[in-house]
Design a protein around this motif. Sequence first.
Motif, short mmCIF file in Angstrom:
data_model
loop_
_atom_site.label_atom_id
_atom_site.label_comp_id
_atom_site.label_asym_id
_atom_site.label_seq_id
_atom_site.Cartn_x
_atom_site.Cartn_y
_atom_site.Cartn_z
N LYS A 460 0.74 -1.04 0.09
CA LYS A 460 -0.03 -0.08 -0.16
C LYS A 460 0.83 1.32 0.19
CE LYS A 460 -4.47 -1.51 2.06
NZ LYS A 460 -5.37 -1.18 3.12
N LYS A 461 2.01 1.26 0.57
CA LYS A 461 2.74 2.46 0.73
C LYS A 461 3.79 2.34 -0.22
CE LYS A 461 5.53 0.77 4.65
NZ LYS A 461 5.63 0.97 6.11
N HIS A 462 3.94 1.40 -1.22
CA HIS A 462 4.77 1.11 -2.23
C HIS A 462 6.49 1.11 -1.77
CE1 HIS A 462 1.73 2.38 -4.84
NE2 HIS A 462 1.65 3.45 -4.42
N GLY A 463 6.36 0.25 -0.69
CA GLY A 463 7.67 -0.04 -0.05
C GLY A 463 8.36 -1.12 -0.85
N LYS A 464 9.23 -1.84 -0.10
CA LYS A 464 10.11 -3.04 -0.38
C LYS A 464 10.34 -3.71 0.73
CE LYS A 464 12.85 -0.70 -4.11
NZ LYS A 464 14.27 -0.39 -4.55
N ALA A 465 10.42 -5.03 0.47
CA ALA A 465 10.50 -6.06 1.46
C ALA A 465 11.27 -7.22 0.80
CB ALA A 465 9.27 -6.67 2.05
N CYS A 466 12.23 -8.11 1.78
CA CYS A 466 12.79 -9.02 1.31
C CYS A 466 12.35 -10.42 2.16
CB CYS A 466 14.25 -9.03 1.39
SG CYS A 466 14.81 -7.77 0.36
N LEU A 467 12.34 -11.64 1.77
CA LEU A 467 11.99 -12.71 2.56
C LEU A 467 13.02 -13.82 2.43
CD1 LEU A 467 9.87 -14.62 4.23
CD2 LEU A 467 9.18 -15.50 2.05
N ILE A 468 13.72 -14.30 3.67
CA ILE A 468 14.78 -15.25 3.34
C ILE A 468 14.57 -16.49 4.22
CG2 ILE A 468 16.62 -13.54 3.36
CD1 ILE A 468 17.28 -14.22 6.04
N PHE A 469 14.69 -17.79 3.67
CA PHE A 469 14.45 -18.95 4.42
C PHE A 469 15.99 -19.41 4.83
CE2 PHE A 469 10.49 -18.67 3.87
CZ PHE A 469 9.57 -19.55 2.98
N ILE A 470 16.17 -19.74 5.99
CA ILE A 470 17.29 -20.37 6.51
C ILE A 470 17.14 -21.85 6.83
CG2 ILE A 470 18.87 -20.19 8.37
CD1 ILE A 470 17.78 -17.12 8.88
N ASP A 471 18.33 -22.57 6.29
CA ASP A 471 18.27 -23.93 6.61
C ASP A 471 19.57 -24.27 7.29
OD1 ASP A 471 18.79 -27.00 5.97
OD2 ASP A 471 16.34 -26.82 5.91
N CYS A 523 12.93 -3.00 3.28
CA CYS A 523 14.19 -3.29 2.92
C CYS A 523 14.39 -3.83 1.33
CB CYS A 523 14.45 -4.54 3.72
SG CYS A 523 16.20 -5.42 3.17
N GLY A 524 15.18 -3.08 0.67
CA GLY A 524 15.61 -3.70 -0.79
C GLY A 524 16.38 -4.61 -0.92
N ARG A 525 16.58 -5.25 -2.10
CA ARG A 525 17.46 -6.21 -2.54
C ARG A 525 18.52 -6.38 -2.03
NH1 ARG A 525 16.94 -10.55 -5.89
NH2 ARG A 525 14.71 -9.59 -6.62
N GLU A 526 19.38 -5.05 -2.29
CA GLU A 526 20.90 -5.02 -1.79
C GLU A 526 21.07 -5.08 -0.17
OE1 GLU A 526 22.46 -2.41 -5.84
OE2 GLU A 526 22.78 -1.77 -3.42
N GLN A 527 20.13 -4.38 0.30
CA GLN A 527 20.29 -4.48 1.81
C GLN A 527 19.81 -5.69 2.38
OE1 GLN A 527 17.46 -1.63 3.77
NE2 GLN A 527 18.42 -2.07 5.66
N GLY A 528 18.88 -6.36 1.72
CA GLY A 528 18.38 -7.68 2.07
C GLY A 528 19.66 -8.82 1.99
#
Length: 604
Positions: A460-471, A523-528
Amino acid sequence: MARLPNRLKTWTALAVLGLGALAQPGHASLMVDTATGPAVQSTIGNPSAFLDQAESLQRKDHPKFVQMLERLHRETPKLSPRDEWRLRYLDAWEVMFQGNYAKSEEALREIIAKATDDAIRFRASSLLLMNLGWNQRYEEAFTLANRLASELPSIKDPMTRFLVLMNLSQMLDLAGQTDLAIKYARMMDEAIPAGENRCLPLNLLVAALYNGKRLHSASPEVQEGIDACTAAQQPVATNSIRLVLGSLYIDEKQPAKALALLDRIEPTVRLNRFYPHMLSAQAERAQALSMLGNDSEARKAGLAAAAMAHQGEISEWLMVAYEVLYEVEKRQGHTAAALVYHEQYAAQDKGYLNDISARTLAYEMAQQHLHVQRLETDALAKQNSILRLQQALNTKAVETGRLYIALLLMMLVSIVLWLFRIKRSQLRFKKLSCVDGLTGILNHQTFIAEASRALHLTEKKHGKACLIFIDLDHFKQINDTHGHAVGDDMLKHVVTLCRPLLRTSDLFGRLGGEEFGILFVDCGREQGMMLAERVRRTIEASPGHCEDLAVALSASIGMAATDMSGYAMQPLCRDADAALYRAKRGGRNRVVTDNGDEKHAKRA
C-alpha cells in the motif's frame, strides 16, 4: 535416521485398546476353531446368547466376530429392543475398526442419545472418545473425557469403571500428561473386573511409559504386556505392544532384532487387517532395512507403506516411510526423486507439528471450559444462598441490610476477579498458540499470517521487502551424533544469534525442523542480501556450546524480494524456497537470491 517422536508412535497402540476394551469378556464361547474342531455350534434361536458369544470374540478372534455379525444381519432374527441397540453398537465398533470414522460416529451418537441401557451408552461414549481422538477433534475429545471423569465417582459397575479409567489414561497420555496417564493405567491394573485380564492395563502402561521416555526394550512391563495379551488371546492388542517393542529396537539401533520381530508378527497383522498396524509395520520394516543398508528392500517397504495411505492423510508412519525413501534415493544419487520424497516428508512433519500444537491447545481449552463451568455453578449456588439470606434479612434492621449489601458487593467483586483471571489465562493460552514451543519465536502458521499482513501494508505504501529462508546445514548429523537434546539447544542458539541482527519491524519465525524464515520489512534487494549474509556469517562464526561440547554450525539461505516476486506471500515463499534449494545444491553455507546472486563462504 531421525528418531520419530514417541507420542505419535504409540497413539496407534492406544487407539486399538479403545476398540478392544469395549468388548464384553467372560461369556463362554461355543465356537470352535475350524482347524481343531467342528464349526460354530450355536444357533440364532437365542439372539441374546448369540450376541454374547459374538461380543466375546471381538479381541480373541476378530474374523469369526465379523462372520457372526454378517450372519445376524443375513438371518435377521427377532431381537429385543436392548439387543437391537447392542447389535447397532457392535456394528459401529466394526465400522470404526475398519477405519470409517464418520459413519461410526453417526451411529454412536444415535446410541448415546436414544439407547435406554446405561451400560451400552457408556460403551458408546467410550468408543466415541476414541473416534474423536483418531479424527483429530481434540477439543471435543477432551471435553468428553472431562465429562466421563466427572461421572467416575458415581459409576459403581466394575466393568464400566474399568473402561472409564482406560479412556482417561489414553486421553491424558495423548494430551502429554504422562504421570496422570500412568496413574490411571495402574489404577486399572489394581481394579480388574471379573472376566477381564491385565492385557489392557499393561498396554496403556507400556504406551504411557514409552511416551514419557521411561521404557527400553528390556523393561519388564513390555514382556509382561505381551505375555498377558497372548494368554488372553487378544492378537490385535498383543501386536500393539510388539510394534512398540519394534520401535524400541529401532530407537536403540538394533534393526536386526526389529526386522526379526516384524517377520514373526507379519502373519497375524495380515490376518486381522487392522490398518494402523499394517501401515506401522511396513514403516518400521523400511526403517530397519534402511539402517541395515538394504536400500532395495527398504525402498519396497517404504513404497508399500505410502501406497496404503488414504488421500490427504497425515500420519507419523507416512512421515517415517517418506524419510526412508528420501534417504535411500539420496544415498543412491537420485537427486530428483530424493527431493520429491523430502517434500512429502516435510509436509508430513509440518502436519505432525501442527497436530501437537492443536492437541496441547485443545487440552488447555477443555480444562478452561471445565473451570468456567465449575465457576458458573459455584456462582449460581452463591446467588441462591444470597437470595435466601435476603428474605431472612428483610425483617431485620437497616444496619443488617447494609451489611448484606456489603457482602453482596464483595461476592460480586470476587466473581468479577475470578472471571478476569480466567480471561487473562485464555489470552495467555492464545498467545502461546502463536509461538513455537522450543525457540520462543513465531510458529509456522503465525509467521505466514503476520508476513502476509506486513506485505499487504508494504504494498500500500509502495515499499520494499525481502523474505529469506534459513536451513541449518547437516543438522541431522548433529541429532544423530550428539542427540536430540543437543539439537534442540542448537536451534535455540541460532535464534539467540539472529535476534540481535533484526530490526523491530522484521518478522522471525520457525517454519519447521531446522528451517527458519525472516521477513525484512522496508528493505531493498541489496540491503536484504547484506542482512542475509550477516545472518549467515554470524551463524558460521558462533558455534554452539553444550556443557564441554562445541558444535560447528552453518546455514544455507535463500532470498526472494518483492521487486521480482511481488507482494503475495505464496510466490515470495516459492521463490525463496527455490533459492534455498539452489544454495544447498551449490555446496551449502551460502546465500542465494531468486535472481541467482550468490554469496558464500567455505567451512573452516
